[in-house]
Design a protein around this motif. Structure first.
Motif, PDB file in Angstrom:
ATOM      1  N   PHE A 170     -14.579 -11.538  16.496  1.00 35.14           N
ATOM      2  CA  PHE A 170     -13.414 -12.526  16.009  1.00 35.14           C
ATOM      3  C   PHE A 170     -13.279 -10.711  14.748  1.00 35.14           C
ATOM      4  CE2 PHE A 170     -14.974 -16.737  16.130  1.00 35.14           C
ATOM      5  CZ  PHE A 170     -13.563 -17.543  16.870  1.00 35.14           C
ATOM      6  N   GLY A 171     -11.976 -10.332  15.026  1.00 38.38           N
ATOM      7  CA  GLY A 171     -11.201 -10.070  14.376  1.00 38.38           C
ATOM      8  C   GLY A 171     -10.244 -10.116  13.442  1.00 38.38           C
ATOM      9  N   VAL A 172      -9.048  -8.925  13.587  1.00 40.90           N
ATOM     10  CA  VAL A 172      -7.740  -9.082  12.563  1.00 40.90           C
ATOM     11  C   VAL A 172      -7.159  -7.481  13.828  1.00 40.90           C
ATOM     12  CG1 VAL A 172      -6.721  -8.701  11.131  1.00 40.90           C
ATOM     13  CG2 VAL A 172      -8.913  -9.403  10.463  1.00 40.90           C
ATOM     14  N   ARG A 173      -5.556  -8.374  14.454  1.00 43.51           N
ATOM     15  CA  ARG A 173      -4.672  -7.411  14.848  1.00 43.51           C
ATOM     16  C   ARG A 173      -3.404  -7.369  13.394  1.00 43.51           C
ATOM     17  NH1 ARG A 173      -0.564  -8.612  19.158  1.00 43.51           N
ATOM     18  NH2 ARG A 173       0.595  -6.868  19.298  1.00 43.51           N
ATOM     19  N   ILE A 174      -3.455  -5.713  13.036  1.00 40.99           N
ATOM     20  CA  ILE A 174      -2.301  -5.749  11.948  1.00 40.99           C
ATOM     21  C   ILE A 174      -1.906  -4.440  12.679  1.00 40.99           C
ATOM     22  CG2 ILE A 174      -4.377  -4.601  10.580  1.00 40.99           C
ATOM     23  CD1 ILE A 174      -2.511  -5.393   7.960  1.00 40.99           C
ATOM     24  N   GLY A 175      -0.247  -4.185  12.080  1.00 40.42           N
ATOM     25  CA  GLY A 175       0.083  -3.002  12.510  1.00 40.42           C
ATOM     26  C   GLY A 175       1.802  -2.833  12.399  1.00 40.42           C
ATOM     27  N   ILE A 176       2.173  -2.306  12.611  1.00 43.20           N
ATOM     28  CA  ILE A 176       3.299  -2.118  12.183  1.00 43.20           C
ATOM     29  C   ILE A 176       4.301  -1.355  13.712  1.00 43.20           C
ATOM     30  CG2 ILE A 176       3.444  -1.095   9.864  1.00 43.20           C
ATOM     31  CD1 ILE A 176       3.792   1.427  10.148  1.00 43.20           C
ATOM     32  N   ALA A 177       5.992  -1.517  14.228  1.00 43.99           N
ATOM     33  CA  ALA A 177       6.272  -1.295  15.115  1.00 43.99           C
ATOM     34  C   ALA A 177       8.019  -0.779  15.043  1.00 43.99           C
ATOM     35  CB  ALA A 177       6.633  -1.803  16.462  1.00 43.99           C
ATOM     36  N   ILE A 178       7.584   0.290  15.144  1.00 41.62           N
ATOM     37  CA  ILE A 178       9.671   0.658  14.841  1.00 41.62           C
ATOM     38  C   ILE A 178      10.620   0.545  16.390  1.00 41.62           C
ATOM     39  CG2 ILE A 178       8.783   1.551  12.396  1.00 41.62           C
ATOM     40  CD1 ILE A 178       8.884   4.929  13.789  1.00 41.62           C
ATOM     41  N   GLY A 179      11.668   0.939  16.416  1.00 41.76           N
ATOM     42  CA  GLY A 179      11.962   1.101  17.284  1.00 41.76           C
ATOM     43  C   GLY A 179      13.977   0.659  17.440  1.00 41.76           C
ATOM     44  N   PHE A 180      14.292   0.338  18.109  1.00 42.98           N
ATOM     45  CA  PHE A 180      15.450  -0.112  18.572  1.00 42.98           C
ATOM     46  C   PHE A 180      15.819  -1.014  19.085  1.00 42.98           C
ATOM     47  CE2 PHE A 180      15.557   4.470  16.947  1.00 42.98           C
ATOM     48  CZ  PHE A 180      16.964   4.252  15.950  1.00 42.98           C
ATOM     49  N   GLY A 181      16.983  -2.427  19.057  1.00 49.26           N
ATOM     50  CA  GLY A 181      17.606  -3.310  19.400  1.00 49.26           C
ATOM     51  C   GLY A 181      19.228  -2.440  21.001  1.00 49.26           C
ATOM     52  N   PHE A 182      18.516  -3.407  22.132  1.00 48.24           N
ATOM     53  CA  PHE A 182      19.927  -2.912  23.175  1.00 48.24           C
ATOM     54  C   PHE A 182      20.772  -3.866  23.155  1.00 48.24           C
ATOM     55  CE2 PHE A 182      16.500   0.085  23.495  1.00 48.24           C
ATOM     56  CZ  PHE A 182      17.238   0.688  22.893  1.00 48.24           C
TER      57      PHE A 182
END
Length: 182
Positions: A170-182
């Protein structure tokens, strides 16, 4: 007080101008935090309808810590369910599957341990994604995960799953992501 009210009102209008309902159909993102652990992560998210999207994440990692080195690939498909009629923008719930395969070498042992660690697993993420009128995208997410798999030794005498620590269970997935939409 009047000046503060005017400034707050201006900020609210500015935010409303920057943030709009997304007409994007595809979003391309990266996780900038993954670079801290010598990993490159790319995500492609595609709108399916007004409440759902599908995202595919691909990551490559390679790191050496003293006598220990590893490299590998991570594949993470996920289905996102948005809470409002605005897929790609807003709160979402996302079940996901994860496949990980790592080549690990421990040169601090005699003979050197060389092994392959393969895990499969999944989890459930909760997140919030913003799509701005400029096309810029900011995504933050967290949720529980579970992975299991096996270790196959190519050489060496190690027989335990010590190398799987943190990658199995068991664990935890955590994060951020940045980008662009098309």
């Amino acid at each position: 007080m009047k000046k503060l009210s005017i400034v707050l009102f201006a900020l609210i209008l500015l935010n409303a101008k920057l943030y709009s309902q997304s007409e994007e159909k595809v979003v391309l993102k990266i996780n900038p935090l993954s670079a801290l652990v010598s990993t490159g992560s790319v995500f492609l998210e595609m709108k399916l309808d007004n409440t759902k999207s599908f995202q595919m994440g691909v990551a490559y990692t390679g790191l050496g810590l003293g006598d220990l080195s590893y490299s590998g690939i991570i594949l993470t498909p996920e289905m996102r369910f948005y809470t409002k009629q605005r897929a790609l923008s807003g709160l979402y719930l996302a079940p996901y599957f994860r496949f990980q395969r790592f080549e690990i070498t421990d040169e601090g042992t005699t003979p050197n341990n060389e092994l392959t660690l393969t895990t499969i697993g999944g989890g459930l993420m909760f997140g919030r994604q913003w799509v701005y009128s400029s096309g810029f995208v900011f995504d933050m997410f967290a949720g529980p995960s579970y992975n299991d798999g096996d270790v196959k030794y190519k050489s060496g005498s190690q027989t335990s799953d010590d190398f799987a620590y943190g990658l199995k269970g068991f664990g935890v997935r955590i994060g951020i992501a940045i980008g662009f939409g098309f």
